[in-house]
Design a protein around this motif. Structure first.
Motif, PDB file in Angstrom:
ATOM      1  N   PRO A 162       0.817  -1.213   0.000  1.00 19.40           N
ATOM      2  CA  PRO A 162       0.000   0.000   0.000  1.00 19.40           C
ATOM      3  C   PRO A 162       0.855   1.270   0.000  1.00 19.40           C
ATOM      4  CG  PRO A 162       0.020  -0.992   2.193  1.00 19.40           C
ATOM      5  CD  PRO A 162       0.812  -1.908   1.295  1.00 19.40           C
ATOM      6  N   ARG A 193      -0.886   6.944   1.390  1.00 16.33           N
ATOM      7  CA  ARG A 193      -2.289   7.372   1.459  1.00 16.33           C
ATOM      8  C   ARG A 193      -3.181   6.187   1.824  1.00 16.33           C
ATOM      9  NH1 ARG A 193      -7.087   7.667  -0.822  1.00 16.33           N
ATOM     10  NH2 ARG A 193      -8.184   9.671  -0.736  1.00 16.33           N
ATOM     11  N   GLN A 194      -2.963   5.046   1.157  1.00 12.79           N
ATOM     12  CA  GLN A 194      -3.783   3.862   1.451  1.00 12.79           C
ATOM     13  C   GLN A 194      -3.617   3.439   2.912  1.00 12.79           C
ATOM     14  OE1 GLN A 194      -2.159   1.489  -1.690  1.00 12.79           O
ATOM     15  NE2 GLN A 194      -3.923   1.806  -3.041  1.00 12.79           N
ATOM     16  N   LEU A 195      -2.388   3.530   3.409  1.00 12.18           N
ATOM     17  CA  LEU A 195      -2.144   3.151   4.803  1.00 12.18           C
ATOM     18  C   LEU A 195      -2.945   4.059   5.749  1.00 12.18           C
ATOM     19  CD1 LEU A 195      -0.287   1.110   6.294  1.00 12.18           C
ATOM     20  CD2 LEU A 195       1.296   2.999   6.627  1.00 12.18           C
ATOM     21  N   CYS A 196      -2.957   5.361   5.458  1.00 10.12           N
ATOM     22  CA  CYS A 196      -3.717   6.303   6.295  1.00 10.12           C
ATOM     23  C   CYS A 196      -5.205   5.978   6.254  1.00 10.12           C
ATOM     24  CB  CYS A 196      -3.494   7.746   5.831  1.00 10.12           C
ATOM     25  SG  CYS A 196      -1.838   8.345   6.147  1.00 10.12           S
ATOM     26  N   GLU A 197      -5.663   5.473   5.119  1.00  5.78           N
ATOM     27  CA  GLU A 197      -7.078   5.101   4.993  1.00  5.78           C
ATOM     28  C   GLU A 197      -7.381   3.829   5.767  1.00  5.78           C
ATOM     29  OE1 GLU A 197      -9.016   6.377   0.711  1.00  5.78           O
ATOM     30  OE2 GLU A 197      -7.549   4.766   0.812  1.00  5.78           O
ATOM     31  N   GLU A 198      -6.465   2.830   5.615  1.00  8.02           N
ATOM     32  CA  GLU A 198      -6.725   1.494   6.170  1.00  8.02           C
ATOM     33  C   GLU A 198      -6.671   1.475   7.689  1.00  8.02           C
ATOM     34  OE1 GLU A 198      -3.818  -0.968   4.238  1.00  8.02           O
ATOM     35  OE2 GLU A 198      -4.786  -0.698   2.291  1.00  8.02           O
ATOM     36  N   LEU A 199      -5.788   2.280   8.279  1.00  6.04           N
ATOM     37  CA  LEU A 199      -5.618   2.228   9.734  1.00  6.04           C
ATOM     38  C   LEU A 199      -6.719   3.030  10.428  1.00  6.04           C
ATOM     39  CD1 LEU A 199      -1.756   2.814  10.005  1.00  6.04           C
ATOM     40  CD2 LEU A 199      -2.982   0.646  10.168  1.00  6.04           C
ATOM     41  N   SER A 200      -7.090   2.586  11.624  1.00  3.54           N
ATOM     42  CA  SER A 200      -8.024   3.382  12.427  1.00  3.54           C
ATOM     43  C   SER A 200      -7.259   4.611  12.929  1.00  3.54           C
ATOM     44  CB  SER A 200      -8.529   2.569  13.615  1.00  3.54           C
ATOM     45  OG  SER A 200      -7.462   2.390  14.531  1.00  3.54           O
ATOM     46  N   GLU A 221      -4.792   3.551  15.577  1.00  3.46           N
ATOM     47  CA  GLU A 221      -3.636   2.814  15.009  1.00  3.46           C
ATOM     48  C   GLU A 221      -2.667   3.784  14.333  1.00  3.46           C
ATOM     49  OE1 GLU A 221      -5.765  -1.480  13.931  1.00  3.46           O
ATOM     50  OE2 GLU A 221      -5.843   0.172  12.492  1.00  3.46           O
ATOM     51  N   LYS A 225      -7.066  12.087   9.416  1.00  3.41           N
ATOM     52  CA  LYS A 225      -8.355  11.435   9.124  1.00  3.41           C
ATOM     53  C   LYS A 225      -9.376  12.459   8.615  1.00  3.41           C
ATOM     54  CE  LYS A 225      -7.920   7.002   9.889  1.00  3.41           C
ATOM     55  NZ  LYS A 225      -8.088   6.066   8.764  1.00  3.41           N
TER      56      LYS A 225
END
Ligand SMILES: C[S@@+](CC[C@H](N)C(=O)[O-])C[C@H]1O[C@@H](n2cnc3c(N)ncnc32)[C@H](O)[C@@H]1O
Length: 304
Positions: free
Chosen positions: A141, A144-151, A154, A176
């Motif tokens: 990822p 950007r994808q990591l920022c989306e995937e994590l709560s 997290e 977020k």
């Protein structure tokens, strides 16, 4: 002003502690070395120049670095082999190349100046680019994808642990929020989100987004997991008396290397304290400021 030399392939990177690296492998001039972070092939070329009987295998997870290193090492002909591989892929790659035991392993961790100054990689808050940060753009990822995937929690933990950033909770909340309104696709949008959380003030001349960028880069590239994996397998590749030289650029990496080299049944430390760049190098290459070189030899006795 620091001028970063650009070689014929257009790759710009000044290798850190070149003399110290050459000295670390000086007793293996007839042997086989692995450079597992080829970058622009600068350390590799120096090592091959210094020892005309040396054979070197170079690896990098970044396809651009692999191309640049192939071009740089072409004059050394069959003495150099350059292959794309991450640390995690090395055991399989070495087996495929038929390499079983070597005399030295060099790892110059982190990112190259070339990666940092290519806006498209999204690694620098100074350059406008996509929020990517992957060293190997074909895997895993993006930031950007990591920022989306994590709560949110997290993400805050990650920024705290990998960036050692105390304002991580506020920053994660602003990241977020930026995602929700569609404003987190570029490096400048990430920087703006951090500034919304902590204000624009630079402390000690450091941009407020520096630690958040570092944390996301380390996470995207799984840098600590990759390094830990390398440290576990590398004694198995070295002949007894073989040398490992690792250059790290932040305390999280250096701690892993230091602990690994403390295993007495596996390693004999050559450097008790890490070597750092001298004044003259620091003046010419500011990137060397945080570099720490640790060198150890594979113990003559004992199993890795
Ligand atoms: C500091 S640069 C190396 C520069 C090189 N020593 C030179 O003299 O040109 C670090 C390089 O290591 C690569 N790298 C970092 N982590 C890696 C990993 N886990 N596996 C493979 N390559 C990695 C990066 O892509 C980058 O090209």
């Amino acid at each position: 002003m620091v001028v970063v030399p650009v070689d014929a392939q257009g790759f710009s990177h000044v290798p850190v502690m070149p003399r110290e690296v050459v000295a670390a492998f000086a007793s293996h001039g007839q042997g086989v070395l692995l450079d597992v972070t080829a970058g622009g092939g600068n350390h590799a070329a120096l090592l091959l120049e210094q020892a005309p009987a040396l054979r070197l295998y170079a690896f990098d997870r970044d396809p651009v670095a692999v191309r640049a290193t192939r071009a740089k090492l072409a004059p050394f002909g069959a003495r150099a082999t350059v292959t794309k591989a991450s640390f995690a892929e090395l055991p399989e790659t070495l087996a495929a190349l038929g390499v079983t035991a070597v005399d030295g392993v060099l790892a110059d961790l982190g990112v190259s100046s070339q990666q940092l100054t290519d806006a498209e990689r999204g690694l620098s808050f100074r350059l406008e680019g996509p929020l990517d940060m992957r060293m190997d753009p074909t895997r895993g990822p993006t930031a950007r994808q990591l920022c989306e995937e994590l709560s949110r929690d997290e993400l805050a933990d990650l920024i705290f642990q990998l960036g050692e950033e105390r304002a991580s909770r506020r920053i994660a909340r602003c990241i977020k929020q930026a995602l929700e309104v569609g404003e987190l696709t570029t490096t400048s949008e990430l920087r703006r989100a951090v500034i919304r959380a902590v204000g624009p003030r630079r402390v000690g001349g450091v941009d407020p987004s520096t630690r958040t960028f570092q944390a996301l880069r380390i996470a995207v590239n799984r840098e600590l997991e990759q390094l830990q994996g390398l440290l576990e397998v590398l004694p198995g590749w070295l002949r007894p008396g073989g040398t490992a030289a690792l250059i790290s650029f932040h305390s999280l990496e250096d701690r892993l290397v230091k602990h690994a080299f403390q295993q007495r049944q596996v390693w004999e430390r050559v450097t008790r304290k890490p070597l750092v760049a001298g004044e003259a190098e620091l003046a010419a290459n500011p990137r060397a400021r945080s570099a720490k070189l640790r060198v150890a030899q594979r113990a003559e006795e004992g199993e890795p």
